[in-house]
Motif scaffolding. Structure first.
Motif, PDB file in Angstrom:
ATOM      1  N   MET A 345      78.973  62.146  44.358  1.00  0.00           N
ATOM      2  CA  MET A 345      77.833  61.303  44.740  1.00  0.00           C
ATOM      3  C   MET A 345      77.087  61.928  45.924  1.00  0.00           C
ATOM      4  SD  MET A 345      77.504  58.813  42.673  1.00  0.00           S
ATOM      5  CE  MET A 345      78.133  59.731  41.295  1.00  0.00           C
ATOM      6  N   LEU A 348      74.757  64.508  44.942  1.00  0.00           N
ATOM      7  CA  LEU A 348      73.574  64.073  44.180  1.00  0.00           C
ATOM      8  C   LEU A 348      72.541  63.386  45.052  1.00  0.00           C
ATOM      9  CD1 LEU A 348      75.487  62.662  41.082  1.00  0.00           C
ATOM     10  CD2 LEU A 348      73.984  64.649  41.056  1.00  0.00           C
ATOM     11  N   LYS A 349      72.882  63.188  46.320  1.00  0.00           N
ATOM     12  CA  LYS A 349      71.956  62.490  47.224  1.00  0.00           C
ATOM     13  C   LYS A 349      70.766  63.366  47.575  1.00  0.00           C
ATOM     14  CE  LYS A 349      74.973  59.019  49.150  1.00  0.00           C
ATOM     15  NZ  LYS A 349      75.967  58.729  50.166  1.00  0.00           N
TER      16      LYS A 349
ATOM     17  N   ARG B  45      61.923  65.419  44.329  1.00  0.00           N
ATOM     18  CA  ARG B  45      62.948  65.268  45.363  1.00  0.00           C
ATOM     19  C   ARG B  45      62.340  65.082  46.753  1.00  0.00           C
ATOM     20  NH1 ARG B  45      67.843  65.098  45.924  1.00  0.00           N
ATOM     21  NH2 ARG B  45      69.158  65.291  44.105  1.00  0.00           N
ATOM     22  N   LYS B 176      68.113  72.619  48.046  1.00  0.00           N
ATOM     23  CA  LYS B 176      69.058  71.877  47.214  1.00  0.00           C
ATOM     24  C   LYS B 176      69.004  72.425  45.787  1.00  0.00           C
ATOM     25  CE  LYS B 176      71.006  67.498  46.395  1.00  0.00           C
ATOM     26  NZ  LYS B 176      72.161  67.164  47.210  1.00  0.00           N
ATOM     27  N   ILE B 221      71.080  58.229  45.020  1.00  0.00           N
ATOM     28  CA  ILE B 221      71.292  59.527  44.363  1.00  0.00           C
ATOM     29  C   ILE B 221      70.211  59.730  43.307  1.00  0.00           C
ATOM     30  CG2 ILE B 221      73.795  59.471  44.703  1.00  0.00           C
ATOM     31  CD1 ILE B 221      73.954  58.666  41.661  1.00  0.00           C
ATOM     32  N   ILE B 222      70.072  60.954  42.841  1.00  0.00           N
ATOM     33  CA  ILE B 222      69.218  61.229  41.672  1.00  0.00           C
ATOM     34  C   ILE B 222      70.099  61.899  40.627  1.00  0.00           C
ATOM     35  CG2 ILE B 222      67.304  62.568  40.765  1.00  0.00           C
ATOM     36  CD1 ILE B 222      65.825  62.275  43.295  1.00  0.00           C
ATOM     37  N   ILE B 223      70.028  61.348  39.436  1.00  0.00           N
ATOM     38  CA  ILE B 223      70.875  61.899  38.361  1.00  0.00           C
ATOM     39  C   ILE B 223      70.261  61.524  37.015  1.00  0.00           C
ATOM     40  CG2 ILE B 223      72.359  59.834  38.265  1.00  0.00           C
ATOM     41  CD1 ILE B 223      74.767  61.694  37.722  1.00  0.00           C
TER      42      ILE B 223
END
Ligand SMILES: Cc1ncc(C[n+]2csc(CCOP(=O)(O)OP(=O)(O)O)c2C)c(N)n1
Ligand code: SF4
Ligand SMILES: [Mg+2]
Lengths: 349, 614
Positions: A345, A348-349, B45, B176, B221-223
């Motif tokens: 997690m 993924l932030k 993002r 990232k 989060i991003i997913i």
């Protein structure tokens, strides 16, 4: 059982794990009397009995057809799965992935394998999954009442007079080419050879493919059929005389050195091929394919162990799966801890 | 379930009233294979990192390179993350579609474009920002081969300057994205800066759209949904995974492979506590799942419509032979060539009854990435508890697009493996009957092959068996068994996730939706309230079979609109089969089936029109 009889009961005949042959039997067969498939079931019973395999370790898997019904008629206390037409390989694969400690015994027919199931068959052979794959090969679709299958020879005739004009698929040649590591052909009526081949297959780790000519007495055992009892008896040319020596038996070989080839299987068991005439080396792929092609051209049915490879890694080793059954791994080994989720997690932030 | 609704924040005082702040959609039109994905993700993002709720949708062709593709980024201070039809800010990079792209947007929108395309000739009511991309890219990217890719980062810089995206956030997002590839990050960063500097010097702000920092994405989060489902499967303890590549489902198993290699290798033996097999086709994939499920493993496969069709025969066997298995269906549009890379909810009806004979299958409908995760876990438990194949019905929009969400919660409940008898159980019981309904819930007890007890073995077949798993063709054995399976389905009704209900005061009109339609529906409900004073109740289905609560919902309302992303009102039809006779006529449909994700305006317009027609 208590007895008041004066003379002691004759000692029960048991195998090395103390089981009687009865423990390896199944339900009464509902196949036609004289069907080759029944003879194969009997050899399977003998083979597992003689090798002293615990029935609970065996998973019987099949597709659809008279042949695929037969697992109900042997090893009655083993689990069995009569799946759908032509798809036994995928069921067997899933079963072995779930529990690699099982001994998978797949039974199929020539229709089940060479037509509807050819796709799954070839991919199973490629993977070298530890499974015994038996084709009970009668050249017809028994259960749907006698249509030609893709293993029927050119020129063979149905009872109805229909003649097959397409070339057969040689499942043994195919299996060798694709990567199966124990490939043999036998005849349901040849007790000794079939038993030895089955026992070798049980001891082998990897895909064992046995094509067993198994006449359909109802639809394909007449003159004009190349998979009838009389035709096969007349045209059978055994590659070599085969005997199987389990690893737990004292090994007393009755073959004179120089006339026999030995293959040591993974558990230490040995298959011994006694040469009949020409020198046959079952570890030579090219030679195996040559023999098959030549026999085909001559209209002969060659039987015996064509090819063995005890070196190739099995699919399960390739996948590097843990030794225990995946099916019953405890939660602590299959659900990663909360820290793992937190880490993911965070990423993924 | 977490919601992305956030309190609307007041625009900063300095911003003029006609300005539009944190409420816009950006559309980037490019050519497939031109490497625009990175630039788009970085922009998305960066906005996310500025605390602004954001969503991204990739509309791509069934092609590897050359065909047009569009990426839409929506920033919404209210937290709306459904697709929005209207485009406010267009980045026109594709010469082939540029004219059409420009013609389609609303007056007052802005267009960033490659100077050479001369798009400003097309309309007078837009704001045009020409950019000499080739000129800008050459000095920052000496390697001519890489220019095509790096070029895209220039528009990130331009857009950042024009909209007010902080360059520091672009930088962070870039790092990232490229992680350890420092050189690539540097190259792209220079390109972004070149775009920014060019805009600063040459492009005076002339449109009314702005992005300014908020605080609505902290901790999120991003997913994408497929990765979320993969994580769910891993934390559900899946051990056997089979798959056959197909868009839009491939990334589920591909991501799962990556995660499993990292988190599911036995620390002592370094061996895998799983097996993942790329099967020869979907027939084999589902066959392996059933073989593994039969032998006791937690097994899954993932596919899309064409694969579901191929699995049909085996799934019926799974139903009759009562074998657990989880099938992820990432739904897409129709067969063969055409729109396989577009989203749809087109498999609902066929999956509900997949196969021959009397078959019915539980289906779960995730609406969010959180639910892709939690429902994956629930699906494995359900499959083993009910001993049947269970479907997780996601779609391309959910599976392949990036969504923001709260971090997933670690599963609280231990893994539920259902009614499996061990050797010890058998020693205690002496025997067992595989298909006997001992507990009255329609679910029998099973043993696994390899159980060391003489009574453990049983023979599995499709339709012909009695309660003892002995072969039988007797009529009453068959009907008894089918009635028990029906009873089991009633049990499923109680065990599957219950619907999520928001009740309106009037209880006059209701709406039923499922899956990704949810995001358009919640926005439409606001529109209907604000623009039409229509207060509507909402029932979000989370599973089939329908819980009794769904029937109650329809009973309580006069008219109920069912939202389906397919032509044939598939969910509405399923509901009709399940409702009280007098309630069936209450159901109306809102249908959306053009391959694009559903938007709120379409839902609002359809309800308003149907309400007026009455
Ligand atoms: C999908 C499907 N198609 C057709 C059938 C009908 N069918 C049942 S058995 C069979 C042929 C079996 O032939 P074979 O595998 O050679 O077995 P045998 O009966 O000869 O032992 C066919 C076509 C079926 N069960 N399923
Ligand atoms: S029909 Fe043929 S294959 Fe089937 S049981 Fe009878 S003899 Fe055997
Ligand atoms: Mg046959």
């Amino acid at each position: 059982m208590a007895s008041t009889a004066t003379s002691p009961a004759p000692p029960r005949k048991v195998n090395r794990i103390g089981l009687e042959i009865h423990a390896y039997k199944g339900n009464r067969s509902t196949l036609c009397a004289g069907c080759g498939h029944n003879a194969i079931s009997e050899r399977i019973i003998e083979a597992f009995y003689e090798l002293g395999i615990e029935p609970y370790r065996v998973a019987k898997l099949s597709g659809i057809g008279c042949s695929s019904k037969s697992p109900a008629y042997f090893l009655g206390t083993s689990c069995g799965f009569n799946a759908v037409h032509g798809r036994m390989p995928s069921i067997a694969t899933g079963t072995m992935l779930a529990n690699r400690t099982l001994l998978a015994l797949g039974v199929s027919g020539d229709g089940d394998t060479a037509s509807i199931g050819i796709g799954q068959f070839v991919h199973l052979m490629r993977r070298n999954l530890p499974v015994i794959y038996i084709i009970e090969d009668n050249g017809v679709y028994g259960l749907t009442k006698g249509q030609f299958s893709a293993t029927a020879d050119i020129g063979s005739k149905l009872k109805t007079g229909v003649v097959n004009d397409l070339p057969p698929i040689d499942t043994c040649a195919l299996a060798i080419q694709l990567g199966a590591t124990y490939v043999a052909r036998s005849f349901s009526g040849d007790k000794r050879q079939l038993l030895a081949l089955l026992e070798g297959a049980i001891a082998h780790h990897g895909t064992s493919m046995l094509d067993v000519i198994s006449p359909c007495v109802t639809f394909n055992d007449h003159e004009g059929s190349t998979k009838s009892y009389s035709y096969v008896k007349d045209h059978d040319e055994p590659l070599a005389d085969i005997s199987f020596v389990p690893f737990f038996q004292d090994i007393t070989v009755d073959y004179a050195p120089g006339t026999a080839t030995e293959i040591t299987l993974h558990d230490g068991s040995r298959v011994i091929l006694k040469k009949l005439g020409e020198d046959y080396d079952p570890t030579n792929k090219v030679e195996a394919l040559r023999v098959l092609t030549q026999a085909h051209d001559k209209g002969e049915v060659v039987t015996g162990l064509f090819y063995v490879d005890t070196k190739r890694e099995s699919f399960l080793d390739l996948l590097n799966v843990v030794d225990e059954p995946l099916a019953t791994l405890p939660e602590s080994r299959v659900r990663p801890p909360k820290t793992a989720l937190d880490e993911i997690m965070e990423d993924l932030k | 379930m977490a919601t992305t609704h956030v309190a609307a924040q007041e625009a900063e005082a300095s911003v003029e009233p006609q300005q539009v702040v944190n409420d816009l959609s950006i559309q980037v039109a490019t050519v497939n294979g031109s490497g625009s994905q990175t630039a788009n993700m970085v922009l998305l993002r960066a906005i996310f990192q500025m605390g602004i709720p954001v969503s991204g949708k990739n509309l791509f062709p069934s092609n590897i390179a050359g065909l047009p593709t569009w990426f839409t980024i929506r920033a919404s201070k209210q937290g709306y993350i459904a697709r929005r039809k209207e485009v406010d800010f267009l980045v026109a990079m594709n010469p082939e579609t540029a004219d059409e792209d420009v013609r389609d947007i609303r007056p007052g929108s802005a267009v960033v474009y490659d100077e050479r395309l001369n798009l400003n000739r097309l309309r007078k009511d837009l704001v045009f920002y020409p950019v000499p991309f080739d000129q800008l890219v050459a000095p920052v990217c000496p390697d001519a081969k890489l220019r095509k890719l790096v070029r895209n980062m220039i528009y990130d810089g331009v857009v950042a300057k024009l909209l007010g995206v902080e360059m520091e956030e672009i930088h962070k997002a870039l790092q990232k994205q490229f992680r350890k590839k420092a050189k690539a990050a540097e190259l792209n960063w220079n390109a972004a800066k070149a775009g920014y500097e060019f805009a600063e010097k040459k492009l005076p702000k002339a449109d009314r759209f702005y992005l300014t920092r908020m605080d609505a994405t902290r901790g999120k989060i991003i997913i994408d949904g497929n990765a979320a489902a993969a994580l769910g499967a891993m934390f559900a303890g899946v051990t056997v995974v089979t798959w056959y590549p197909i868009t839009p489902s491939s990334s589920l198993c591909e991501t799962l492979i990556e995660y499993m290699k990292r988190y599911r290798i036995d620390p002592e033996t370094k061996k895998a506590t799983f097996a993942i097999v790329q099967a020869e086709d979907e027939l084999a994939a589902i066959g392996m799942v059933l073989g593994a499920g039969w032998a006791g493993a937690r097994a899954m496969t993932s596919t899309s419509g064409p694969g579901i069709s191929l699995m049909s025969e085996f799934v019926g066997l799974g139903y009759y032979a009562e074998i657990p298995g989880v099938i992820f269906d990432i739904q897409r549009v129709g067969p063969s060539t055409g729109l396989p890379t577009r989203t749809s909810q087109g498999d609902v009806l066929s999956t509900a009854f997949l196969s021959h004979g009397d078959t019915r299958h539980p289906m779960l409908f995730p609406a969010s990435v959180e639910e892709c995760f939690s429902m994956a876990i629930a699906a494995f438990d359900l499959a083993e508890e009910l001993q049947t194949p269970v479907f997780v019905m996601s779609d391309l929009d959910l599976g392949m697009n990036n969504w923001m969400a709260d971090p997933f919660a670690y599963p609280e409940k231990p893994i539920a493996r259902g009614k499996v008898l061990s050797k010890e159980d058998l020693e205690r019981l002496g025997a067992f009957e595989r298909y006997r309904d001992v507990d009255g819930d329609g679910v029998g007890y099973r043993t696994l092959p390899g159980t060391d007890h003489p009574a453990a073995g049983y023979f599995t077949r499709g339709s012909g068996h009695n309660a003892k798993a002995i072969y039988s063709e007797r009529p009453h054995d068959y009907t008894d068994n089918m009635d028990r399976l029906a009873r089991k389905f009633e049990t499923a009704r109680l065990r599957v996730p219950a619907p999520d209900i928001r009740e309106a005061a009037g209880r006059e009109v209701g709406i039923i939706a499922y899956g990704t339609s949810h995001w358009a529906v919640v926005e439409a409900l606001d529109q209907l309230r604000q623009e039409h004073e229509l207060d509507i109740s909402y029932c979000r289905l989370r599973a089939f079979p329908f819980n009794e609560v769904v029937r109650d919902f329809v009973r309580r309302h006069r008219r109920v609109y069912v939202v389906d992303q397919n032509r044939d009102a598939q969910m509405c039809q399923l509901l009709r089969l399940d409702m009280d006779a007098q309630d069936v006529k209450k159901l109306r449909s809102i249908l959306h089936y053009n391959g694009l994700p559903l938007d709120a305006r379409s839902v609002t317009d359809s309800i308003v029109a149907q309400e007026e027609e009455r």
